[in-house]
Structures are given as structure tokens and as C-alpha cells.
Design a protein around this motif. Structure first.
Motif, mmCIF file in Angstrom:
data_model
loop_
_atom_site.group_PDB
_atom_site.id
_atom_site.type_symbol
_atom_site.label_atom_id
_atom_site.label_comp_id
_atom_site.label_asym_id
_atom_site.label_seq_id
_atom_site.Cartn_x
_atom_site.Cartn_y
_atom_site.Cartn_z
ATOM 1 N N UNK A 70 36.487 32.329 50.314
ATOM 2 C CA UNK A 70 36.894 33.633 50.848
ATOM 3 C C UNK A 70 35.808 34.688 50.590
ATOM 4 N N UNK A 71 35.665 35.639 51.512
ATOM 5 C CA UNK A 71 34.716 36.737 51.334
ATOM 6 C C UNK A 71 35.375 37.877 50.551
ATOM 7 N N UNK A 72 34.653 38.415 49.581
ATOM 8 C CA UNK A 72 35.116 39.568 48.810
ATOM 9 C C UNK A 72 33.923 40.475 48.526
ATOM 10 N N UNK A 73 34.210 41.710 48.128
ATOM 11 C CA UNK A 73 33.164 42.701 47.884
ATOM 12 C C UNK A 73 33.282 43.267 46.470
ATOM 13 N N UNK A 74 32.137 43.684 45.944
ATOM 14 C CA UNK A 74 32.085 44.256 44.596
ATOM 15 C C UNK A 74 31.099 45.414 44.615
ATOM 16 N N UNK A 131 39.175 39.238 33.728
ATOM 17 C CA UNK A 131 38.379 38.657 34.801
ATOM 18 C C UNK A 131 37.480 39.641 35.515
ATOM 19 N N UNK A 132 36.916 39.186 36.601
ATOM 20 C CA UNK A 132 35.989 39.970 37.435
ATOM 21 C C UNK A 132 36.780 40.606 38.567
ATOM 22 N N UNK A 133 36.585 41.899 38.774
ATOM 23 C CA UNK A 133 37.309 42.617 39.807
ATOM 24 C C UNK A 133 36.507 42.634 41.107
ATOM 25 N N UNK A 134 37.193 42.374 42.201
ATOM 26 C CA UNK A 134 36.581 42.428 43.531
ATOM 27 C C UNK A 134 37.677 42.811 44.513
ATOM 28 N N UNK A 135 37.344 42.915 45.767
ATOM 29 C CA UNK A 135 38.306 43.337 46.771
ATOM 30 C C UNK A 135 37.969 42.733 48.130
ATOM 31 N N UNK A 136 38.970 42.443 48.950
ATOM 32 C CA UNK A 136 38.681 41.973 50.311
ATOM 33 C C UNK A 136 38.348 43.129 51.248
ATOM 34 N N UNK A 137 38.434 44.366 50.740
ATOM 35 C CA UNK A 137 38.217 45.568 51.550
ATOM 36 C C UNK A 137 36.836 46.160 51.307
ATOM 37 N N UNK A 138 36.020 46.201 52.343
ATOM 38 C CA UNK A 138 34.702 46.823 52.225
ATOM 39 C C UNK A 138 34.836 48.304 51.888
ATOM 40 N N UNK A 139 35.795 48.987 52.507
ATOM 41 C CA UNK A 139 35.987 50.415 52.259
ATOM 42 C C UNK A 139 36.293 50.681 50.786
ATOM 43 N N UNK A 140 37.094 49.823 50.172
ATOM 44 C CA UNK A 140 37.432 49.984 48.757
ATOM 45 C C UNK A 140 36.199 49.802 47.884
ATOM 46 N N UNK A 151 47.280 43.635 44.015
ATOM 47 C CA UNK A 151 48.089 44.057 45.154
ATOM 48 C C UNK A 151 47.952 43.000 46.235
ATOM 49 N N UNK A 152 48.886 43.000 47.153
ATOM 50 C CA UNK A 152 48.842 42.039 48.259
ATOM 51 C C UNK A 152 48.069 42.659 49.411
ATOM 52 N N UNK A 198 48.598 46.029 51.452
ATOM 53 C CA UNK A 198 47.866 47.116 50.799
ATOM 54 C C UNK A 198 46.402 47.048 51.237
ATOM 55 N N UNK A 199 45.949 48.062 51.960
ATOM 56 C CA UNK A 199 44.595 48.007 52.540
ATOM 57 C C UNK A 199 43.498 48.127 51.486
ATOM 58 N N UNK A 200 43.836 48.601 50.290
ATOM 59 C CA UNK A 200 42.830 48.746 49.241
ATOM 60 C C UNK A 200 43.083 47.816 48.073
ATOM 61 N N UNK A 201 43.514 46.604 48.368
ATOM 62 C CA UNK A 201 43.914 45.660 47.314
ATOM 63 C C UNK A 201 42.742 45.259 46.421
ATOM 64 N N UNK A 202 43.076 45.018 45.148
ATOM 65 C CA UNK A 202 42.106 44.479 44.199
ATOM 66 C C UNK A 202 42.473 43.036 43.875
ATOM 67 N N UNK A 203 41.444 42.217 43.677
ATOM 68 C CA UNK A 203 41.609 40.845 43.226
ATOM 69 C C UNK A 203 40.914 40.703 41.872
#
Length: 344
Positions: free
Chosen positions: A228-232, A270-279, A315-316, A320-325
Motif C-alpha cells: 500500500x502507498x502511504x506518506x510521511x 510505531x511509525x506514523x504515516x497516512x494514506x492522505x497526501x494532504x495530511x 482512524x478509518x 476520515x479523510x485525514x486518517x493516520x496509520x
């Protein structure tokens, strides 16, 4: 005179025909062969893949590849997988996209073209730049965000020695510019999760191919079988630390004792990332990354791939458009690109 049978048709590797010879009848009488000259087999169109989008060199594909590609192209198919025949001795996967004239060769997307029997390009239109190359090399001649400008700023702002070469860290052949992206913005998928191109950014490719899993690059596949793609969001300094030693859990573990909103498992450290580029952009901005390239203020984002079953959801993202993973094991998140976004 008496003669023995001979002659007939044969074809050399250029397709040229040869006939003639001496034949003998059942009574031993000889006569000149009168076999008619047969028309050489019709030459088929040739399909090629681009070797290097900068040097614009092409590689002729095997005859079997061209046969499969031509059959699909002639029947007006838009997309097709080829390479399941005997000619593909290495077992490489090839997925052709005729509207875009691209080929996913294994895990690498490359330009595709068709030549007629005379060797002249017919598709895409030879009078203009190949659309894939044009998108990869997007930008004006006076564009400030060049490979050289990026690496010069990178070295300067993190204090790298002057003799460090870009190709020891990056693979600029796989850069992609999304600042003027006008392609299909529909939802795509990576690793079974929705994905959209990082519009507004230019991606500088990190040298990661062949570096993991014994050289197996399947984690980078651009379909549901990849990660999966994620951003940091980060800074130049943070970026260099990540490229040197991988991603590591930070000190701010806000959701450490919370539970995954889907599985109910404790999220943990853990390491925080997000599927949202805007976030990710918002986080990079709030950190005051202070990065500049050729006098332009920019934001720095790491584009990563995450092992799908390693994701803990704060968040799911479906709601949630600004979810964190959160990813507990650093081995389950791999940065493969540095995104640069002009700061507004």
C-alpha cells in the motif's frame, strides 16, 4: 543426363526465398525444376519497449511478444497481459496499456511503441513526444526543480560531502513529475487500497530496486498484489535520516494505547504515516521544514509502501479523510520516493 531430386523452397533468417535445383523422375530422367517462386511471408509489425526515457533508446521485443501484442492491438483491446507463451523463458510479466502506450514490465512501467513492417513508428504518433516520456520529463527548459538543483540543495542542507554522487542514493531514471499532471485522476489501487497520484509534487526516486527480499521487487507492483502507498511528512534532515537508516518510531506516540478502529487491537509503538497526501503536507508544513531549492520554499514528503496487514488504524480512511496509520515494525514500511511540493 541422369539427375537426383533436389531444390525446392527454403527461407533464410531474413525471409528471403530460394527455389530451383534439379529433379529426377521415376525413370531416372532428369529435368529442370520448375517450382514457382513463392512469395516470402509477410513481415509483421514490431513492438519495442523503451530502455531509457532520457536517452530515448528502445529495445526490440521477441517475435512472440510482438505477435501477442499485435493480435490484441488489431482486435482493439485496450489492455492485455502477454508473456504466458514459450518465448518468455524468463517468466517476466508484461501488462500492455494501448491507450497510454505503456507496458508494466514486472514492477517497472515503461514506454511502448509499434513499428510497421518497414521499421517506421506508427503508434503513438511519431510527430510528437511519446506521451509517457512527455509526462516523465514534464517541465519547461527553465524549470527550477531539476535533478541537479534538487540534489545540490539536498547535499547543501544536510551537509553531505561534495564527492557524494546522486546515484548512490537516488535513481533519477524513475523520477516522475506530477506538478502539471493532467492524467486520469480516478481512484487507482495499490495493495488493495485506494490510491491517487500525488498531484502538485515531483517525485525523486530513491534507489530501492533489488534492495529488499533477496532482490524481489513485487512489493512495488502497481496493482493489488503490491504494498500500500502511504506518506510521511518530514524535512531534509529527517529525509536523510530515513534514507540512511530506514524509518523509526518517533517520540510522540499519541495513539500508542488506543485501539485499531477496525480490528480492536492495541495500536502500540510505531511509525506514523497516512494514506492522505494532504495530511502529510500539513504535517510537514507545521514542522516548518524550511527546505529551499533554487530559492524556492518547498515541503518534503516521503512516499512509502506499507505491508497491508501491518497497518494499525488510528482512524478509518474510508470515513476520515485525514486518517493516520501506525506501523509497528520498521521492516514493514519502505520509502521509495522523495516528494517535493512548492510551498504555497
Amino acid at each position: 543426363g541422369k539427375g537426383k531430386g533436389g531444390g525446392g523452397w527454403r527461407e533464410d533468417d531474413t525471409g528471403a526465398a530460394n527455389t530451383g535445383g534439379w529433379k529426377g523422375d521415376s525413370k531416372g530422367k532428369g529435368y529442370a525444376a520448375t517450382t514457382a517462386i513463392r512469395k516470402p511471408p509477410e513481415r509483421k509489425p514490431v513492438w519495442e519497449l523503451m530502455d531509457d526515457h532520457r536517452a530515448k533508446t528502445w529495445k526490440k521485443m521477441p517475435f512472440g511478444f510482438s505477435l501477442e501484442a499485435e493480435a490484441a492491438f488489431a482486435s482493439k483491446q485496450k489492455r492485455v497481459d502477454v508473456g504466458k507463451q514459450d518465448w518468455n523463458t524468463k517468466g517476466t510479466s508484461y501488462s500492455l496499456d494501448f491507450p497510454k502506450m505503456t507496458c508494466m514490465k514486472g514492477t517497472t512501467l515503461v514506454a511502448l511503441r509499434r513499428l510497421d513492417a518497414k521499421g517506421d513508428q506508427t503508434d503513438p504518433d511519431p510527430s510528437s513526444e511519446h506521451p509517457y516520456v512527455a509526462r516523465r520529463l514534464a517541465g519547461r527548459v527553465d524549470d527550477w526543480l531539476t535533478d541537479d538543483a534538487f540534489f545540490a540543495a539536498f547535499k547543501s542542507q544536510i551537509g553531505l560531502a561534495s564527492d557524494v554522487q546522486a546515484d548512490s542514493i537516488f535513481d533519477f531514471r524513475h523520477n516522475e513529475d506530477f506538478r502539471g499532471y493532467t492524467g486520469d485522476l480516478k481512484r487507482m489501487s495499490r495493495g488493495g487500497h485506494p490510491y491517487k497520484a500525488p498531484v502538485g509534487c515531483k517525485r525523486f526516486a530513491v534507489k530501492v530496486r533489488g534492495q529488499f527480499d533477496g532482490g524481489d521487487n513485487s512489493w512495488m507492483k502497481m496493482d493489488d498484489s503490491g504494498w500500500v502507498v502511504a506518506y510521511h511528512g518530514t524535512s531534509y534532515a529527517g529525509c536523510w535520516g530515513i534514507l540512511q537508516g530506514g524509518m523509526k518510531p518517533g517520540s510522540a506516540q499519541v495513539y500508542q494505547t488506543s485501539k485499531d478502529v477496525r480490528t480492536g487491537q492495541v495500536i502500540g509503538n510505531g511509525i506514523y504515516c497516512t494514506p492522505s497526501l494532504a495530511t502529510a503536507l500539513s504535517y510537514a508544513g507545521s514542522r516548518g521544514s524550511g527546505a529551499t531549492i533554487a530559492g524556492n520554499n518547498v515541503l518534503i514528503i516521503m512516499q512509502c509502501r506499507v505491508k497491508p496487514d501491518a497497518i494499525k488504524r488510528c482512524q478509518d480512511e474510508a470515513e476520515h479523510c485525514g486518517a493516520y496509520w501506525v506501523v509497528n515494525n520498521p521492516a514493514d514500511i519502505r520509502p521509495y520516493g522523495v516528494l517535493v511540493r512548492p510551498r504555497e
